[in-house]
Design a protein around this motif. Structure first.
Motif, short mmCIF file in Angstrom:
data_model
loop_
_atom_site.label_atom_id
_atom_site.label_comp_id
_atom_site.label_asym_id
_atom_site.label_seq_id
_atom_site.Cartn_x
_atom_site.Cartn_y
_atom_site.Cartn_z
N ILE A 35 0.80 -1.31 -0.18
CA ILE A 35 0.06 0.23 0.13
C ILE A 35 0.80 1.32 -0.02
CG2 ILE A 35 -0.27 -0.05 2.58
CD1 ILE A 35 -3.16 1.18 1.98
N SER A 36 0.27 2.09 -0.82
CA SER A 36 1.20 3.25 -0.93
C SER A 36 0.94 4.45 0.46
CB SER A 36 1.11 4.37 -2.26
OG SER A 36 -0.29 4.77 -2.29
N TYR A 37 1.77 5.18 0.64
CA TYR A 37 1.54 6.44 1.56
C TYR A 37 0.11 6.89 1.23
CZ TYR A 37 1.71 10.57 4.01
OH TYR A 37 1.41 11.69 4.92
N LEU A 38 0.16 7.43 0.02
CA LEU A 38 -1.30 8.28 -0.19
C LEU A 38 -2.49 7.44 -0.18
CD1 LEU A 38 0.18 10.31 -3.30
CD2 LEU A 38 -0.29 11.08 -0.89
N ASP A 39 -2.47 6.13 -0.56
CA ASP A 39 -3.60 5.30 -0.25
C ASP A 39 -3.96 4.96 1.22
OD1 ASP A 39 -3.91 5.06 -3.11
OD2 ASP A 39 -2.87 3.10 -3.08
N TYR A 40 -2.82 5.05 2.05
CA TYR A 40 -2.88 4.77 3.43
C TYR A 40 -3.53 5.81 4.00
CZ TYR A 40 -1.88 3.73 8.38
OH TYR A 40 -2.03 3.50 9.77
N VAL A 41 -3.10 6.95 3.82
CA VAL A 41 -3.69 8.47 4.41
C VAL A 41 -5.15 8.42 4.06
CG1 VAL A 41 -1.32 9.35 4.80
CG2 VAL A 41 -2.57 10.04 2.79
N ASP A 42 -5.71 8.00 2.95
CA ASP A 42 -6.96 8.01 2.33
C ASP A 42 -7.82 7.30 3.13
OD1 ASP A 42 -6.66 10.25 0.60
OD2 ASP A 42 -6.49 8.81 -1.15
N LEU A 43 -7.20 5.97 3.82
CA LEU A 43 -8.27 5.31 4.63
C LEU A 43 -8.72 5.64 5.88
CD1 LEU A 43 -5.86 1.96 4.78
CD2 LEU A 43 -7.76 2.47 3.18
N GLY A 44 -9.87 5.37 5.98
CA GLY A 44 -10.62 5.96 7.40
C GLY A 44 -10.04 5.21 8.49
N PRO A 45 -10.50 5.38 9.89
CA PRO A 45 -10.00 4.69 10.98
C PRO A 45 -10.23 3.31 10.93
CG PRO A 45 -10.89 7.06 11.63
CD PRO A 45 -11.23 6.88 10.13
N GLY A 46 -11.54 2.99 10.72
CA GLY A 46 -12.04 1.75 10.69
C GLY A 46 -11.23 0.83 9.56
N GLU A 47 -10.91 1.41 8.30
CA GLU A 47 -10.18 0.87 7.47
C GLU A 47 -8.84 0.56 7.90
OE1 GLU A 47 -12.23 2.31 3.51
OE2 GLU A 47 -11.20 3.84 4.62
N ARG A 48 -8.35 1.58 8.57
CA ARG A 48 -6.77 1.38 9.20
C ARG A 48 -6.83 0.23 10.08
NH1 ARG A 48 -4.12 7.44 9.73
NH2 ARG A 48 -4.58 8.09 7.59
N GLU A 49 -7.72 0.12 10.86
CA GLU A 49 -7.68 -0.93 11.94
C GLU A 49 -8.00 -2.41 11.34
OE1 GLU A 49 -7.55 -2.81 15.51
OE2 GLU A 49 -7.03 -0.82 14.95
N ALA A 50 -8.78 -2.19 10.01
CA ALA A 50 -8.80 -3.69 9.53
C ALA A 50 -7.80 -4.03 8.69
CB ALA A 50 -10.05 -3.50 8.40
N LEU A 51 -6.78 -3.25 8.29
CA LEU A 51 -5.51 -3.28 7.60
C LEU A 51 -4.51 -3.85 8.80
CD1 LEU A 51 -3.56 -3.28 5.12
CD2 LEU A 51 -3.18 -1.10 5.88
N LEU A 52 -4.58 -3.23 9.94
CA LEU A 52 -3.76 -3.79 11.01
C LEU A 52 -4.08 -5.19 11.32
CD1 LEU A 52 -1.39 -3.01 12.84
CD2 LEU A 52 -3.02 -2.06 14.49
N GLN A 53 -5.48 -5.51 11.32
CA GLN A 53 -5.72 -6.80 11.75
C GLN A 53 -5.32 -7.84 10.75
OE1 GLN A 53 -6.59 -7.65 14.68
NE2 GLN A 53 -6.54 -5.51 15.17
N LYS A 54 -5.47 -7.51 9.35
CA LYS A 54 -4.82 -8.37 8.08
C LYS A 54 -3.26 -8.31 8.68
CE LYS A 54 -8.27 -7.20 4.73
NZ LYS A 54 -8.58 -6.66 3.31
N CYS A 55 -2.56 -7.55 8.56
CA CYS A 55 -1.33 -7.55 8.82
C CYS A 55 -0.93 -8.56 10.02
CB CYS A 55 -0.49 -6.16 9.15
SG CYS A 55 -0.59 -5.07 7.81
N ALA A 56 -1.66 -8.51 11.01
CA ALA A 56 -1.46 -9.42 12.19
C ALA A 56 -2.00 -11.25 11.82
CB ALA A 56 -2.37 -9.10 13.18
N ASN A 57 -2.23 -11.24 10.91
CA ASN A 57 -2.67 -12.43 10.24
C ASN A 57 -1.62 -13.12 9.17
OD1 ASN A 57 -3.69 -14.78 8.60
ND2 ASN A 57 -5.69 -14.37 9.27
N GLU A 58 -0.91 -13.80 9.59
CA GLU A 58 0.47 -14.34 8.78
C GLU A 58 0.03 -14.55 7.47
OE1 GLU A 58 4.23 -14.35 8.13
OE2 GLU A 58 3.59 -13.96 10.02
N SER A 59 -0.90 -15.37 7.00
CA SER A 59 -1.58 -15.53 5.67
C SER A 59 -2.07 -14.60 4.83
CB SER A 59 -2.58 -16.65 5.82
OG SER A 59 -3.63 -16.29 6.34
N GLU A 60 -2.64 -13.32 5.57
CA GLU A 60 -3.11 -12.53 5.05
C GLU A 60 -1.90 -11.30 4.61
OE1 GLU A 60 -6.83 -10.53 5.39
OE2 GLU A 60 -7.52 -12.18 6.77
#
Length: 104
Positions: A35-60
């Motif tokens: 994910i690019s920096y610009l795409d990341y800053v466009d994410l809302g708080p809920g989307e950022r949390e969802a991305l963080l949870q995906k990162c915590a899952n090794e397969s994702e």
């Protein structure tokens, strides 16, 4: 340039300049995200949390990461590999170097 990275130990997504390989906080290996920096800053708080949870899952996480390979052509990499008689992963060598500098 700014790149997005994830640290498993700290469970954090970080914006760092350049293609970093170790966490500046804990010196564990980082995962560079696609994910690019610009795409990341466009994410809302809920989307950022969802991305963080995906990162915590090794397969994702494997689907979210990217590999920057050009570092192998840099001078610091060649010098570090010249000292690597045990053929350790580059992140281990960088972490050891950072920990030694931190403890001086």
């Amino acid at each position: 340039m700014m790149y997005m990275h994830y640290c498993k130990k700290c469970h954090r997504i970080m914006m760092l300049t350049g293609h970093k390989m170790i966490c500046p906080r804990c010196t564990d290996p980082l995962t560079e995200l696609r994910i690019s920096y610009l795409d990341y800053v466009d994410l809302g708080p809920g989307e950022r949390e969802a991305l963080l949870q995906k990162c915590a899952n090794e397969s994702e996480l494997s689907g979210l990461k990217t590999t920057y390979r050009m570092y192998k052509y840099s001078k610091w990499y060649r010098e570090l590999q010249a000292e690597n008689s045990d053929e350790l992963p580059i992140t281990v060598l960088l972490a050891e170097k950072a920990n030694k500098a931190h403890h001086k």
